[in-house]
Scaffold this motif. Structure first.
Motif, short mmCIF file in Angstrom:
data_model
loop_
_atom_site.label_atom_id
_atom_site.label_comp_id
_atom_site.label_asym_id
_atom_site.label_seq_id
_atom_site.Cartn_x
_atom_site.Cartn_y
_atom_site.Cartn_z
N GLU A 30 27.45 39.40 -31.45
CA GLU A 30 26.80 40.72 -31.64
C GLU A 30 26.46 41.36 -30.30
O GLU A 30 26.57 42.57 -30.12
N LEU A 31 26.03 40.52 -29.34
CA LEU A 31 25.67 41.06 -28.03
C LEU A 31 26.92 41.59 -27.31
O LEU A 31 26.90 42.65 -26.68
N ILE A 32 28.02 40.84 -27.44
CA ILE A 32 29.27 41.26 -26.81
C ILE A 32 29.73 42.59 -27.43
O ILE A 32 30.16 43.51 -26.72
N GLU A 33 29.58 42.69 -28.74
CA GLU A 33 29.99 43.92 -29.43
C GLU A 33 29.11 45.10 -29.01
O GLU A 33 29.58 46.22 -28.86
N ALA A 34 27.81 44.81 -28.84
CA ALA A 34 26.88 45.89 -28.42
C ALA A 34 27.32 46.46 -27.08
O ALA A 34 27.33 47.68 -26.87
N ALA A 35 27.71 45.58 -26.16
CA ALA A 35 28.18 46.06 -24.85
C ALA A 35 29.48 46.83 -25.00
O ALA A 35 29.67 47.90 -24.40
N ALA A 36 30.39 46.29 -25.83
CA ALA A 36 31.70 46.93 -26.01
C ALA A 36 31.54 48.32 -26.61
O ALA A 36 32.27 49.25 -26.26
N ASP A 37 30.56 48.48 -27.49
CA ASP A 37 30.31 49.80 -28.11
C ASP A 37 29.96 50.84 -27.05
O ASP A 37 30.08 52.04 -27.29
N GLU A 38 29.46 50.39 -25.92
CA GLU A 38 29.10 51.31 -24.82
C GLU A 38 30.13 51.23 -23.70
O GLU A 38 29.85 51.59 -22.55
N ASP A 39 31.30 50.69 -24.00
CA ASP A 39 32.41 50.66 -23.05
C ASP A 39 32.12 49.74 -21.84
O ASP A 39 32.51 50.03 -20.72
#
Ligand code: FMN
Length: 355
Positions: free
Chosen positions: A155-164
């Motif tokens: 989830e943390l990795i996805e959160a960062a990816a959502d912000e490029d």
């Protein structure tokens, strides 16, 4: 809607109401920032509903952050909180411009434009993160040895990816490498008298925002609105495994045993421009708020990013995508203490009209 805006700001039909604008700015102002400098200010847009986001160079930390990278990263974190608060208020962000190279402090670094109320919100359920804004603190205390579950790391990795941005949660060897670089940078910074004085200038010995001592006059407790109060500092690591920043420059006078293998992550962006720094800040705050909703604590280890050579060596020698913007330690432990914040009026004050 023609309500006049509070204080020194002007209203825009269809934009956030005065109370909503204050709510957006209060949320933004709760973001993390280098040494709690809070180097931001805000103003409603004049040509439609929206908010202009400014960096405040008067709050720069020139030796630690000569390029203003950490300043824009901090502003990016504030911008993310503003987006979360807007989502909670049902104000959809229709357009978000990150200004590539603002021309001086009177130019905004970002412009947020709101669409009609009721239009679909940003994807990612930002509104659900609103409750975490006030719960998020830096936790500089030792964490337990419990591992962060893979699903939460995802989830943390996805959160960062959502912000490029790219969050790399490091395996043991990577974590040891990054901690060693952080320790090296910490030692070099601690040996530099000018750097020590600069950091010390943001340390607040007096309790701020606390109730007056018994017998003192009643009323709001006066105190500094920025900087790091002593009570928010943690111990140094007895085993010297976790190189927590020694803000007070006292060395290992107060030590405790930290977690055996700290869980460390690097947050990187593909580029290293002003817009990337704003992106990194948004990603930092998104990761931190998601972590908070999952009961995780976070602290920032920024020392190695502040020296060009250690920053370069932070990149993973094998995968090494992009440029590292910040190093995080995550884990389970005490929540960390609340630190002071500048008032909403201060954040909305227009310096052109007198500060
Ligand atoms: C760019 C940046 C760099 C930071 N560097 C450090 C650091 O090296 N060590 C540390 O303990 N905290 C660091 N912090 C955390 C700030 O000190 C913290 O956000 C600020 O004091 C406000 O406290 P809070 O996070 O509890 O709200 C950093 C934060 C940012 C945004």
């Amino acid at each position: 809607m023609t309500e006049p805006m509070a204080g020194t700001v002007d209203g825009v039909p269809g934009g956030p109401s005065p109370a909503e604008l204050r709510e957006l700015v209060a949320a933004a102002g709760a973001a993390p920032s280098l040494h709690n400098t809070q180097p931001w200010r805000f103003r409603p847009t004049a040509d439609g509903p929206g908010v202009l986001v400014f960096a405040d160079p008067a709050r720069a930390v020139p030796l630690a952050d000569p390029d203003g990278r950490a300043m824009l990263l901090s502003v990016g974190a504030a911008l993310f909180n503003l987006r979360v608060a807007a989502a909670r208020l049902g104000l959809p962000v229709e357009e978000l411009d990150l200004v590539p190279g603002p021309d001086g402090p009177d130019e905004p670094v970002a412009v947020v434009r709101f669409g009609p109320r009721g239009a679909p919100h940003e994807p990612g359920e930002l509104a659900e993160l609103a409750g975490a804004i006030g719960q998020r603190h830096s936790s500089r205390e030792p964490f337990g040895n419990r591992d962060v579950p893979e699903a939460v790391i995802g989830e943390l990795i996805e959160a960062a990816a959502d912000e490029d941005a790219v969050l790399d949660v490091l395996e043991e060897s990577g974590a040891r490498r990054v901690l060693a670089l952080t320790a090296e940078a910490e030692a070099r910074i601690a040996a530099d008298a000018a750097r020590r004085a600069e950091t010390g200038g943001w340390l607040r010995a007096e309790p701020a925002g606390r109730a007056p001592a018994s017998g003192a006059a009643a009323g709001p407790a006066a105190g500094p609105a920025d900087g790091i109060p002593e009570w928010a500092l943690g111990p140094q690591d007895h085993e010297a495994r976790v190189p927590v920043r020694d803000f007070a420059g006292r060395g290992p006078v107060h030590t405790r045993r930290f977690e055996a293998l700290p869980q460390v992550a690097t947050l990187a962006t593909r580029g290293d421009t002003a817009a990337d720094w704003l992106r990194a800040g948004q990603a930092l705050e998104r990761v931190w708020l998601v972590a908070t909703t999952r009961g995780l604590r976070v602290s920032v280890l920024h020392q190695a990013v502040e020296l060009p050579d250690t920053r370069w060596r932070l990149r993973d020698p094998d995968s090494g995508v992009g440029t590292v913007q910040v190093v995080l330690r995550v884990g389970y432990g005490p929540p960390g203490a609340a630190t002071p914040r500048r008032s909403v009026d201060d954040l909305l004050r227009d310096p052109a009209r007198g500060r």
